[in-house]
Design a protein around this motif. Structure first.
Motif, PDB file in Angstrom:
ATOM      1  N   GLY A  15      23.580  -3.482  -4.067  1.00 51.87           N
ATOM      2  CA  GLY A  15      23.905  -3.115  -5.436  1.00 51.87           C
ATOM      3  C   GLY A  15      22.701  -2.901  -6.316  1.00 51.87           C
ATOM      4  N   ARG A  16      21.554  -2.602  -5.685  1.00 53.61           N
ATOM      5  CA  ARG A  16      20.356  -2.348  -6.479  1.00 53.61           C
ATOM      6  C   ARG A  16      19.488  -1.326  -5.760  1.00 53.61           C
ATOM      7  NH1 ARG A  16      16.574  -7.302  -7.278  1.00 53.61           N
ATOM      8  NH2 ARG A  16      15.246  -5.605  -8.024  1.00 53.61           N
ATOM      9  N   PRO A  17      18.736  -0.528  -6.522  1.00 47.90           N
ATOM     10  CA  PRO A  17      17.865   0.469  -5.900  1.00 47.90           C
ATOM     11  C   PRO A  17      16.647  -0.191  -5.255  1.00 47.90           C
ATOM     12  CG  PRO A  17      17.530   0.479  -8.263  1.00 47.90           C
ATOM     13  CD  PRO A  17      18.674  -0.464  -8.001  1.00 47.90           C
ATOM     14  N   LEU A  18      16.112   0.467  -4.251  1.00 49.97           N
ATOM     15  CA  LEU A  18      14.859   0.005  -3.663  1.00 49.97           C
ATOM     16  C   LEU A  18      13.683   0.316  -4.581  1.00 49.97           C
ATOM     17  CD1 LEU A  18      15.506   1.013   0.040  1.00 49.97           C
ATOM     18  CD2 LEU A  18      15.086  -1.309  -0.802  1.00 49.97           C
ATOM     19  N   ALA A  19      13.818   1.343  -5.408  1.00 49.89           N
ATOM     20  CA  ALA A  19      12.747   1.698  -6.342  1.00 49.89           C
ATOM     21  C   ALA A  19      12.432   0.511  -7.243  1.00 49.89           C
ATOM     22  CB  ALA A  19      13.153   2.903  -7.168  1.00 49.89           C
ATOM     23  N   GLY A  20      11.188   0.084  -7.224  1.00 50.33           N
ATOM     24  CA  GLY A  20      10.753  -1.037  -8.047  1.00 50.33           C
ATOM     25  C   GLY A  20      10.986  -2.395  -7.449  1.00 50.33           C
ATOM     26  N   ALA A  21      11.689  -2.479  -6.328  1.00 51.74           N
ATOM     27  CA  ALA A  21      11.954  -3.777  -5.703  1.00 51.74           C
ATOM     28  C   ALA A  21      10.711  -4.281  -4.977  1.00 51.74           C
ATOM     29  CB  ALA A  21      13.113  -3.658  -4.723  1.00 51.74           C
ATOM     30  N   THR A  46       7.709   0.408   6.653  1.00 53.42           N
ATOM     31  CA  THR A  46       6.986   0.322   5.385  1.00 53.42           C
ATOM     32  C   THR A  46       6.859   1.698   4.741  1.00 53.42           C
ATOM     33  OG1 THR A  46       5.710  -1.642   6.012  1.00 53.42           O
ATOM     34  CG2 THR A  46       4.765  -0.235   4.326  1.00 53.42           C
ATOM     35  N   THR A  47       6.515   2.683   5.534  1.00 55.69           N
ATOM     36  CA  THR A  47       6.361   4.042   5.016  1.00 55.69           C
ATOM     37  C   THR A  47       7.646   4.527   4.349  1.00 55.69           C
ATOM     38  OG1 THR A  47       4.697   4.602   6.682  1.00 55.69           O
ATOM     39  CG2 THR A  47       5.884   6.437   5.661  1.00 55.69           C
ATOM     40  N   LEU A  48       8.777   4.311   4.990  1.00 52.57           N
ATOM     41  CA  LEU A  48      10.053   4.782   4.456  1.00 52.57           C
ATOM     42  C   LEU A  48      10.479   3.985   3.228  1.00 52.57           C
ATOM     43  CD1 LEU A  48      11.904   5.362   7.832  1.00 52.57           C
ATOM     44  CD2 LEU A  48      10.791   7.067   6.376  1.00 52.57           C
ATOM     45  N   LEU A  49      10.231   2.693   3.229  1.00 52.80           N
ATOM     46  CA  LEU A  49      10.545   1.871   2.063  1.00 52.80           C
ATOM     47  C   LEU A  49       9.735   2.318   0.849  1.00 52.80           C
ATOM     48  CD1 LEU A  49      10.712  -1.556   3.887  1.00 52.80           C
ATOM     49  CD2 LEU A  49      12.597  -0.580   2.561  1.00 52.80           C
ATOM     50  N   ARG A  50       8.481   2.625   1.082  1.00 48.69           N
ATOM     51  CA  ARG A  50       7.629   3.099  -0.027  1.00 48.69           C
ATOM     52  C   ARG A  50       8.084   4.462  -0.532  1.00 48.69           C
ATOM     53  NH1 ARG A  50       2.488   1.835  -1.137  1.00 48.69           N
ATOM     54  NH2 ARG A  50       1.709   3.907  -0.561  1.00 48.69           N
ATOM     55  N   GLU A  51       8.575   5.298   0.375  1.00 48.64           N
ATOM     56  CA  GLU A  51       9.099   6.595  -0.062  1.00 48.64           C
ATOM     57  C   GLU A  51      10.305   6.440  -0.975  1.00 48.64           C
ATOM     58  OE1 GLU A  51       9.804   8.792   3.505  1.00 48.64           O
ATOM     59  OE2 GLU A  51       7.679   9.217   3.859  1.00 48.64           O
ATOM     60  N   ARG A  52      11.017   5.317  -0.832  1.00 44.70           N
ATOM     61  CA  ARG A  52      12.152   5.032  -1.719  1.00 44.70           C
ATOM     62  C   ARG A  52      11.715   4.347  -3.010  1.00 44.70           C
ATOM     63  NH1 ARG A  52      17.139   6.737   1.021  1.00 44.70           N
ATOM     64  NH2 ARG A  52      18.165   5.778  -0.762  1.00 44.70           N
ATOM     65  N   GLY A  53      10.415   4.134  -3.172  1.00 41.90           N
ATOM     66  CA  GLY A  53       9.896   3.552  -4.403  1.00 41.90           C
ATOM     67  C   GLY A  53       9.711   2.055  -4.375  1.00 41.90           C
ATOM     68  N   SER A  65       9.528 -14.877  -4.302  1.00 44.40           N
ATOM     69  CA  SER A  65       8.613 -13.788  -4.655  1.00 44.40           C
ATOM     70  C   SER A  65       9.116 -12.404  -4.264  1.00 44.40           C
ATOM     71  CB  SER A  65       7.253 -14.022  -3.988  1.00 44.40           C
ATOM     72  OG  SER A  65       7.382 -14.110  -2.575  1.00 44.40           O
ATOM     73  N   CYS A  66      10.247 -12.323  -3.536  1.00 41.92           N
ATOM     74  CA  CYS A  66      10.695 -11.023  -3.026  1.00 41.92           C
ATOM     75  C   CYS A  66      12.155 -10.751  -3.366  1.00 41.92           C
ATOM     76  CB  CYS A  66      10.521 -10.958  -1.505  1.00 41.92           C
ATOM     77  SG  CYS A  66       8.802 -10.920  -0.971  1.00 41.92           S
ATOM     78  N   ASP A  67      12.428  -9.489  -3.671  1.00 39.15           N
ATOM     79  CA  ASP A  67      13.811  -9.046  -3.876  1.00 39.15           C
ATOM     80  C   ASP A  67      14.500  -8.764  -2.546  1.00 39.15           C
ATOM     81  OD1 ASP A  67      13.689  -8.847  -6.821  1.00 39.15           O
ATOM     82  OD2 ASP A  67      12.233  -7.250  -6.392  1.00 39.15           O
ATOM     83  N   LEU A  68      13.725  -8.323  -1.561  1.00 36.66           N
ATOM     84  CA  LEU A  68      14.270  -7.975  -0.251  1.00 36.66           C
ATOM     85  C   LEU A  68      13.256  -8.350   0.817  1.00 36.66           C
ATOM     86  CD1 LEU A  68      16.554  -6.372   1.349  1.00 36.66           C
ATOM     87  CD2 LEU A  68      14.982  -4.425   1.242  1.00 36.66           C
ATOM     88  N   ILE A  69      13.746  -8.976   1.889  1.00 35.57           N
ATOM     89  CA  ILE A  69      12.935  -9.193   3.080  1.00 35.57           C
ATOM     90  C   ILE A  69      13.534  -8.339   4.184  1.00 35.57           C
ATOM     91  CG2 ILE A  69      12.134 -10.854   4.800  1.00 35.57           C
ATOM     92  CD1 ILE A  69      12.279 -13.002   2.662  1.00 35.57           C
ATOM     93  N   ALA A  70      12.712  -7.484   4.768  1.00 38.05           N
ATOM     94  CA  ALA A  70      13.174  -6.544   5.786  1.00 38.05           C
ATOM     95  C   ALA A  70      12.560  -6.891   7.134  1.00 38.05           C
ATOM     96  CB  ALA A  70      12.783  -5.117   5.397  1.00 38.05           C
ATOM     97  N   TYR A  71      13.391  -6.851   8.152  1.00 33.08           N
ATOM     98  CA  TYR A  71      12.948  -6.992   9.541  1.00 33.08           C
ATOM     99  C   TYR A  71      13.422  -5.754  10.288  1.00 33.08           C
ATOM    100  CZ  TYR A  71      11.720 -12.003   9.295  1.00 33.08           C
ATOM    101  OH  TYR A  71      11.140 -13.215   9.010  1.00 33.08           O
ATOM    102  N   ALA A  72      12.514  -4.839  10.598  1.00 33.78           N
ATOM    103  CA  ALA A  72      12.844  -3.636  11.353  1.00 33.78           C
ATOM    104  C   ALA A  72      12.427  -3.847  12.805  1.00 33.78           C
ATOM    105  CB  ALA A  72      12.123  -2.429  10.764  1.00 33.78           C
ATOM    106  N   GLN A  73      13.406  -4.030  13.678  1.00 31.31           N
ATOM    107  CA  GLN A  73      13.144  -4.220  15.107  1.00 31.31           C
ATOM    108  C   GLN A  73      12.341  -5.492  15.398  1.00 31.31           C
ATOM    109  OE1 GLN A  73      15.039  -0.725  16.011  1.00 31.31           O
ATOM    110  NE2 GLN A  73      13.950  -1.734  17.651  1.00 31.31           N
ATOM    111  N   SER A  74      12.361  -6.486  14.525  1.00 31.73           N
ATOM    112  CA  SER A  74      11.467  -7.626  14.733  1.00 31.73           C
ATOM    113  C   SER A  74      12.125  -8.996  14.595  1.00 31.73           C
ATOM    114  CB  SER A  74      10.281  -7.539  13.759  1.00 31.73           C
ATOM    115  OG  SER A  74      10.718  -7.537  12.416  1.00 31.73           O
ATOM    116  N   TRP A  75      13.353  -9.074  14.095  1.00 33.99           N
ATOM    117  CA  TRP A  75      13.996 -10.381  13.881  1.00 33.99           C
ATOM    118  C   TRP A  75      14.145 -11.160  15.179  1.00 33.99           C
ATOM    119  CZ3 TRP A  75      15.004 -13.522   9.991  1.00 33.99           C
ATOM    120  CH2 TRP A  75      15.988 -14.513  10.124  1.00 33.99           C
TER     121      TRP A  75
END
Length: 252
Positions: free
Chosen positions: A37-43, A56-63, A102-112
């Motif tokens: 329910g929130r944009p990735l931009a600014g998160a 990381t590259t794709l997350l940054r492309e989303r802001g 300290s984080c709005d989102l913690i992402a694990y891509a192929q690593s959990w």
């Protein structure tokens, strides 16, 4: 070989990993935004087990404002070469080198799956802000693709591992995550595909840990056999790989 050793095996193949592993479809990040329910931009996002920086590259492309966490020397070096402007700290999900809340989102891509969930779940909850979310995802092989299912059997034979359960490979993980966190999770399966040269397809397969610990001689034997088989199936030299992104999101 231990799970930790298998995880660190990627360091010797970081450039191969970066050049050949599949990325992720735009729908993945739109779905994360929809669920949270929130944009990735600014998160403020931590990409844990960031590897060479594909997510990381794709997350940054989303802001998103991303900080990467990566334990491996080789992977971190490849990450810094590709994304010199992005902060990266050394560590893993079992002891996150990040401040509380300290984080709005913690992402694990192929690593959990490389973490000890009895430690990584509490660590994620410690680092997340009160309204934050934990997002885990994997590119898994799509069901109903006969040539790919046959290839899974061959990979299992060569590497001495169980063939992948293509439709829903992480059901046990999902239930365990819910039990450990005490929080509900949302799961989505997102189908997508990419078409790549045969050499890229083979380099992708052999960038997985089962091959990285197999040894050069047996890996080359596999490649020779597989190239001949797939060359007959794909005479134009292009292979369509079909994936299902298995996404799990836990919200605080």
């Amino acid at each position: 070989m231990t799970s930790a050793s298998r995880a660190l095996s990627f360091n010797a193949a970081a450039a191969q990993y970066a050049a050949n592993r599949p990325s992720y479809p735009p729908s993945l990040f739109s779905t994360i935004e929809e669920i949270t329910g929130r944009p990735l931009a600014g998160a403020r996002v931590a990409d844990v087990g960031a590897g060479t920086g594909i997510a990381t590259t794709l997350l940054r492309e989303r802001g998103a404002d991303v900080i990467a966490v990566e334990p491996g020397d080789g992977m971190a070096a490849e990450f810094q070469r590709a994304l010199p402007e992005v902060p990266i700290v050394r560590g893993d999900g079992n002891a996150l080198p990040l401040a509380d809340r300290s984080c709005d989102l913690i992402a694990y891509a192929q690593s959990w799956h490389w973490t000890d969930t009895s430690r990584s779940v509490p660590e994620a909850l410690r680092v997340l802000r009160p309204d934050g979310a934990l997002a885990l995802w994997w590119n898994t092989g799509a069901a109903g693709v006969p040539w790919a299912e046959a290839q899974d059997e061959r990979v299992a034979h060569w590497c001495g591992v169980a063939p992948a359960d293509r439709p829903r490979p992480d059901d046990i993980r999902a239930g365990r995550l819910a039990g450990l966190s005490g929080l509900p999770y949302t799961r989505r399966l997102l189908r997508w595909s990419r078409t790549v040269p045969l050499d890229t397809h083979l380099a992708n397969i052999t960038s997985h840990s089962a091959f990285l610990i197999l040894g050069e001689a047996r890996t080359q034997d596999f490649l020779a056999e597989e190239r001949a088989l797939l060359g007959a199936l794909f005479p134009d030299g292009m292979v369509e790989e079909t994936y299902v992104v298995d996404l799990l999101v836990v919200q605080r």
